[in-house]
Enzyme design. Structure first.
Site, mmCIF file in Angstrom:
data_model
loop_
_atom_site.group_PDB
_atom_site.id
_atom_site.type_symbol
_atom_site.label_atom_id
_atom_site.label_comp_id
_atom_site.label_asym_id
_atom_site.label_seq_id
_atom_site.Cartn_x
_atom_site.Cartn_y
_atom_site.Cartn_z
ATOM 1 N N TYR A 220 -11.488 41.315 15.756
ATOM 2 C CA TYR A 220 -11.016 42.502 15.045
ATOM 3 C C TYR A 220 -10.374 43.466 16.054
ATOM 4 O O TYR A 220 -11.045 44.010 16.935
ATOM 5 C CB TYR A 220 -12.160 43.216 14.320
ATOM 6 C CG TYR A 220 -12.711 42.500 13.109
ATOM 7 C CD1 TYR A 220 -12.138 41.326 12.627
ATOM 8 C CD2 TYR A 220 -13.825 43.000 12.432
ATOM 9 C CE1 TYR A 220 -12.652 40.687 11.510
ATOM 10 C CE2 TYR A 220 -14.336 42.361 11.310
ATOM 11 C CZ TYR A 220 -13.749 41.206 10.862
ATOM 12 O OH TYR A 220 -14.268 40.559 9.757
ATOM 13 N N SER A 221 -9.079 43.658 15.908
ATOM 14 C CA SER A 221 -8.305 44.518 16.811
ATOM 15 C C SER A 221 -8.535 44.138 18.272
ATOM 16 O O SER A 221 -8.660 45.010 19.142
ATOM 17 C CB SER A 221 -8.637 46.002 16.573
ATOM 18 O OG SER A 221 -8.160 46.413 15.314
#
Length: 349
Positions: free
Chosen positions: A62-63
């Protein structure tokens, strides 16, 4: 906040958890979800804890790891009050061993998540996808080592098919290694494929569902209606989201939204609250991951608990969202009267 036992374990989790896909906003894909910083994440976690929601879900991709870092900073000083679930398997680098669930990749992946989260243990660690190249025995023996080292407490998987999960459980049983107690799976009123094989497997084998994208990739917010354009701010406007998101026919979507709208008016609730509450009345579902770009969205989603739909309202939503199952499930349906499914219950047996 109601708590349920996660699968066939002694671990109790809240029926809602907060997903951190909106933390960080790195890259086009995650920017379409949100770009919550540390201050914003801290505020969302404050609100969650006040409501009794103490479980937070993340993933190493995630990111690019920023979501785990932000979550770690936001829970600093209160680790003992929260449940952390995170995931790994997807690519974390360009090398041939920077992806998958091999021992070579899994151990440093877990270590990196621990550093980013600022903790020495992960409550629930889930394989983010099935690695068809690594033998199940290698994967599960590695997870066993990590559990014995105290770095992971419970294991789960995500996005497995029925035979992937059953094979993994059989290997764990054969060698006495930890079993998957959770399957983080896509499930919504416009995506009920989970019910065909994975739900019966979960009931039989004691694997609880941790539901991701309960609003069908942002389609069940109530903002998408028949004859209306997409809202200006929507992840569905992202090409990457459209390419990677679950396909849904317009007719099914509009039919479900119209049924949700009718039930929401009857209950005095919002469409998202009804969609989430429907999931919480399904067999095997232990936890539903909610997302929030801001405080208002979080408070709205928290309003999905503390009440239940009536049996007539559930039946109305079931009928509106029903589709013809894939083979062999449509064929097996002719034996439904001779082999009735388990009685619907929100609690894992």
């Amino acid at each position: 906040m109601e708590f349920r036992t996660l699968g066939r374990s002694g671990f109790k989790v809240p029926v809602l958890s907060l997903g951190t896909g909106t933390f960080g906003g790195g890259g086009e894909f995650f920017k379409a979800w949100g770009a919550t910083d540390v201050a914003g994440a801290t505020r969302l976690i404050d609100i969650s804890l006040d409501a009794g929601l103490n479980m937070f879900d993340s993933a190493d991709v995630y990111s690019g790891g920023a979501a785990e870092e932000i979550l770690g900073q936001a829970i600093k000083g209160r680790r003992d009050r929260v449940i952390i679930s995170t995931k790994g398997t997807f690519a974390t680098g360009p090398g041939p061993n920077d992806v998958g669930s091999s021992r070579f990749h899994l151990i440093p992946t877990v270590e990196a998540s621990l550093r980013r989260l600022g903790t020495d243990y992960i409550d629930l660690y889930q394989l983010h996808a099935f690695d068809a190249l690594t033998p199940a025995a290698e994967v599960l023996s590695t997870l066993d080592v990590l559990v014995r080292a105290g770095k992971i407490r419970y294991i789960g998987c995500s996005n497995f098919s029925g035979w992937h999960l059953m094979k993994s459980l059989a290997v764990s049983d054969r060698y006495g290694w930890p079993r998957h107690v959770a399957h983080q799976a896509y499930y919504s009123l416009i995506g009920r494929d989970y019910e065909w094989e994975l739900m019966p497997l979960g009931l039989d084998q004691g694997v609880g569902a941790v539901v991701w994208s309960p609003l069908g990739w942002g389609r069940l917010t109530g903002k998408i209606r028949r004859g209306s354009p997409l809202p200006e701010v929507s992840r569905l406007r992202s090409k990457i989201a459209l390419d990677k998101g679950p396909p849904v026919s317009d007719e099914l979507l509009f039919r479900v939204v119209e049924a949700l709208d009718e039930v929401a008016k009857e209950k005095g609730k919002t469409i998202p609250q009804v969609a989430i509450n429907w999931l919480l009345q399904r067999p095997t579902v232990a936890n539903v991951i909610i997302g929030a770009r801001n405080e208002d969205q979080l408070r709205q989603n928290l309003g999905a608990v503390g009440w239940n739909l009536s049996s007539d309202q559930v039946a109305k939503l079931d009928a509106a969202s029903a589709v013809t199952p894939a083979y062999p499930y449509w064929h097996q349906a002719q034996f439904a009267d001779r082999n009735p499914p388990p009685v619907s219950s929100p609690v894992m047996e």
